[in-house]
Design an enzyme around this catalytic site. Structure first.
Site, short mmCIF file in Angstrom:
data_model
loop_
_atom_site.label_atom_id
_atom_site.label_comp_id
_atom_site.label_asym_id
_atom_site.label_seq_id
_atom_site.Cartn_x
_atom_site.Cartn_y
_atom_site.Cartn_z
N LYS A 182 83.13 -94.66 -29.21
CA LYS A 182 83.28 -94.99 -27.80
C LYS A 182 84.57 -95.77 -27.59
O LYS A 182 84.68 -96.94 -27.94
CB LYS A 182 82.10 -95.82 -27.29
CG LYS A 182 82.06 -95.80 -25.76
CD LYS A 182 81.54 -97.05 -25.13
CE LYS A 182 82.52 -98.17 -25.06
NZ LYS A 182 83.66 -97.98 -24.15
N GLU A 258 85.46 -106.88 -35.75
CA GLU A 258 86.87 -107.27 -35.66
C GLU A 258 87.05 -107.88 -34.27
O GLU A 258 87.17 -107.16 -33.29
CB GLU A 258 87.77 -106.03 -35.82
CG GLU A 258 87.63 -105.32 -37.15
CD GLU A 258 88.23 -106.08 -38.33
OE1 GLU A 258 88.93 -107.09 -38.11
OE2 GLU A 258 87.98 -105.66 -39.47
N CYS A 292 95.21 -108.88 -31.03
CA CYS A 292 94.37 -109.93 -31.62
C CYS A 292 95.20 -110.76 -32.60
O CYS A 292 94.89 -111.90 -32.88
CB CYS A 292 93.19 -109.29 -32.34
SG CYS A 292 93.72 -108.04 -33.51
N GLU A 389 92.37 -117.45 -26.27
CA GLU A 389 93.26 -116.32 -26.58
C GLU A 389 94.04 -115.97 -25.30
O GLU A 389 93.44 -115.66 -24.28
CB GLU A 389 92.39 -115.14 -27.03
CG GLU A 389 93.15 -114.02 -27.66
CD GLU A 389 92.22 -112.92 -28.18
OE1 GLU A 389 91.09 -112.77 -27.67
OE2 GLU A 389 92.63 -112.20 -29.11
P1 NAP Z 1 85.95 -105.98 -24.99
O1 NAP Z 1 85.81 -106.25 -23.56
O2 NAP Z 1 85.08 -106.72 -25.93
O3 NAP Z 1 85.77 -104.40 -25.16
C1 NAP Z 1 85.89 -103.74 -26.39
C2 NAP Z 1 85.09 -102.48 -26.37
O4 NAP Z 1 83.70 -102.80 -26.23
C3 NAP Z 1 85.42 -101.54 -25.22
O5 NAP Z 1 85.26 -100.21 -25.66
C4 NAP Z 1 84.34 -101.88 -24.21
O6 NAP Z 1 84.05 -100.84 -23.30
C5 NAP Z 1 83.16 -102.09 -25.14
N1 NAP Z 1 82.07 -102.85 -24.55
C6 NAP Z 1 82.15 -103.87 -23.66
N2 NAP Z 1 80.91 -104.32 -23.39
C7 NAP Z 1 80.04 -103.57 -24.12
C8 NAP Z 1 78.62 -103.55 -24.25
N3 NAP Z 1 77.84 -104.39 -23.60
N4 NAP Z 1 78.07 -102.63 -25.07
C9 NAP Z 1 78.85 -101.77 -25.75
N5 NAP Z 1 80.19 -101.74 -25.66
C10 NAP Z 1 80.78 -102.64 -24.86
O7 NAP Z 1 87.43 -106.26 -25.53
P2 NAP Z 1 88.79 -105.76 -24.89
O8 NAP Z 1 89.12 -106.61 -23.73
O9 NAP Z 1 88.78 -104.28 -24.72
O10 NAP Z 1 89.78 -106.03 -26.11
C11 NAP Z 1 90.42 -107.22 -26.28
C12 NAP Z 1 89.74 -108.06 -27.35
O11 NAP Z 1 89.70 -107.31 -28.57
C13 NAP Z 1 90.52 -109.30 -27.68
O12 NAP Z 1 89.65 -110.40 -27.82
C14 NAP Z 1 91.18 -108.96 -29.02
O13 NAP Z 1 91.49 -110.08 -29.81
C15 NAP Z 1 90.13 -108.11 -29.65
N6 NAP Z 1 90.73 -107.28 -30.72
C16 NAP Z 1 90.43 -107.59 -32.01
C17 NAP Z 1 91.00 -106.87 -33.04
C18 NAP Z 1 90.67 -107.18 -34.46
O14 NAP Z 1 90.91 -106.34 -35.31
N7 NAP Z 1 90.15 -108.37 -34.78
C19 NAP Z 1 91.86 -105.81 -32.75
C20 NAP Z 1 92.17 -105.52 -31.42
C21 NAP Z 1 91.57 -106.28 -30.42
P3 NAP Z 1 84.61 -100.90 -21.78
O15 NAP Z 1 86.03 -100.58 -21.87
O16 NAP Z 1 83.81 -99.85 -21.11
O17 NAP Z 1 84.33 -102.28 -21.29
#
Ligand code: NAP
Length: 485
Positions: A182, A258, A292, A389
């Site tokens: 997804k 992650e 991240c 962040e």
């Molecule tokens: P996010 O809001 O947590 O969303 C990530 C993914 O999860 C998206 O596909 C999102 O779908 C999905 N999602 C959200 N709520 C969900 C739920 N209740 N059930 C299932 N899936 C759900 O994060 P983001 O804003 O896209 O990404 C930014 C974050 O990712 C930052 O905190 C960054 O540090 C972190 N990140 C970490 C790494 C690492 O390797 N550590 C790498 C890259 C990014 P939708 O788009 O439909 O909301």
């Protein structure tokens, strides 16, 4: 090379389930926006829970066959996909820039990085091993074998729309797991293209299923609770990751998390300040600060803090902000107005508390979600952006006195993904690296991402490792056989 209209028109927009491209059950559509203009680019299928269930059904159905497929064959699919990704990098990069915003050169770098995971894991597929040992008392033998975990759910964020996918799909395919993927609702096009490339590379239908949806919670929830699913690998925010862990506890799923970061960037007085500034530009500005791994705060030895700040501000101020498709642009828009609002709020908070904007510090007027590259000096301890962040092009600089003070400041966070250290003293470098509570460290370099290295964090940045020899282990179970001989 295709133009903007062509890459959007040619991109797949349906769900990919059981090897077929199909509309969502209720025909729903999800609009995809260009963050540099706010205009709609196109629509993709908006899956409902029944679509996700069909995707898991397909993955479950194919699990046994895929696990039994020779490792070399699994590897060859990944290798062909690596070649296709490399060949089509120009069009894929343009597509990524349109949906995500980063400059085309950076999108192209992401395609290269993403493709490397496919190549790396094509090589790992044939190196899955076990062991056979003579028991200590000489009686009997111990046989250890490694087998695929089973059907996986892979959830990815919008900031690296392709690489966060291949980092999971590569090892899952290599290990013999089937999967439902997804992608983020804001950037599904790159993942759909990747699915098509893997299909063309010979991946059998049902091994990889892609579900795009605007209601991730209600569509993914039932899958996570389905006892046929064996693993969840998630890249995204700590907040959502923690929620998914709770949901996954019922089925005791294998997990890889992650999550968010808050990377400290340490510059000691013995560092080459010019090198540190060049590294800082990469650590801060790669992906417009929306990574991240982005340096979130700069801790610089008092004696070189002014020099570092001035040089960094000069470079940040010279960056060209604009639409990622334009020639010479260094900094694209942020992903949406919410993200830009959050960055602006953090800067306002710091300035209200006494920080000075040496350069930048404001949004750009007009269409698109642009924010000026910003350097803040005199940042007080209670500024929120030292703890949260930022996910944008903002660099807060703070001075430190001693090495102990620097390490303590670096570790003063709930996160633990990556840190950057600049010093020319070898003993200090190793001492500081040992003391930092992070999963990764960039030592005299501003980037750690590398398909051959184990990427991942500690503390609230999660657990599990992607890439390196460790990466495939996340998709393998260990089975032990006590042999009577
Ligand atoms: P996010 O809001 O947590 O969303 C990530 C993914 O999860 C998206 O596909 C999102 O779908 C999905 N999602 C959200 N709520 C969900 C739920 N209740 N059930 C299932 N899936 C759900 O994060 P983001 O804003 O896209 O990404 C930014 C974050 O990712 C930052 O905190 C960054 O540090 C972190 N990140 C970490 C790494 C690492 O390797 N550590 C790498 C890259 C990014 P939708 O788009 O439909 O909301």
């Amino acid at each position: 090379m295709s133009d903007e209209r062509e890459v959007i028109e040619q991109a797949p927009k349906q769900l990919f389930v059981a090897g077929e491209w199909r509309d969502a059950a209720e025909g729903g559509k999800l609009a995809i926006e260009d963050p540099s203009t706010g205009d709609s680019l196109c629509e993709v299928a908006d899956a409902q829970p029944d679509d996700a269930k069909a995707a898991l059904d397909a993955a479950v159905e194919m699990q046994e066959e895929w696990a039994a497929t020779p490792p070399r064959d699994r590897g060859e699919v990944l290798r062909s996909a690596f070649e296709a990704l490399t060949e089509r990098a120009d069009d894929l990069a343009l597509l990524m820039t349109l949906e995500m915003g980063k400059p085309v050169a950076e999108s192209k770098a992401e395609i290269t990085y993403a493709a490397e995971f496919l190549r790396w894991f094509s090589e790992e597929a044939v190196r899955i091993d076990g062991r056979y040992t003579v028991n200590a008392n000489g009686q009997g033998r111990t046989l250890v074998m490694r087998q695929p975990v089973g059907p996986c759910l892979l959830i990815t964020p919008w900031n690296f729309p392709m690489a966060m996918g291949t980092r999971k799909i590569g090892p899952a395919v290599a290990a013999g797991c089937t999967m439902v993927v997804k992608p983020a609702s804001q950037t599904p096009l790159s993942m759909l293209e990747l699915a098509r490339i893997l299909e063309e590379a010979g991946l059998p239908g049902g091994v990889l299923n892609v579900v795009t949806s605007s209601s991730s919670g209600s569509v993914m929830g039932p899958l996570i609770e389905d006892d046929r699913l064996r693993k969840l690998s998630f890249t995204g925010s700590t907040e959502v990751g923690a929620k998914l862990m709770e949901q996954a506890s019922g089925g005791l799923l294998r997990l890889s998390m992650e999550l968010g970061g808050n990377a400290p960037f340490l510059v000691f007085d013995d560092a080459d300040v010019g090198d540190a500034v060049s590294g800082a530009m990469i650590a801060k500005m790669r992906n417009i600060g929306e990574a991240c791994t982005s340096a979130n705060r700069f801790h610089v030895a008092e004696s070189v803090a002014d020099e570092f700040t001035d040089k960094l501000a000069e470079k940040m101020g010279a960056l060209k902000v604009g639409r990622g498709t334009e020639e010479g642009v260094d900094v694209g828009p942020l992903i949406d107005d919410d993200q830009r609002g959050k960055v602006a709020e953090l800067v306002e908070d710091a300035v209200d508390k006494g920080a000075k904007a040496v350069v930048g510090g404001s949004r750009r007027d007009g269409a698109g979600y642009f924010y000026d590259p910003t350097v803040l000096s005199d940042v007080p301890d209670n500024a929120r952006l030292l703890k949260e962040e930022i996910f944008g092009p903002v660099a807060p600089v703070k001075g430190f006195g001693s090495e102990d003070e620097a390490v303590a400041a670096a570790n003063d966070t709930e996160f633990g993904l990556v840190a950057y250290v600049y010093t020319s003293d070898l003993k200090r470098a190793l001492r500081v690296c040992e003391g930092l509570q992070t999963g990764m460290i960039g030592l005299n370099q501003g980037m750690v991402s590398n398909a051959a290295a184990p990427f991942g964090g500690v503390k609230q940045s999660g657990f599990g490792r992607e890439g390196g020899v460790e990466g495939i282990g996340e998709y393998l179970e260990t089975k032990y056989v006590a042999v009577n001989l």
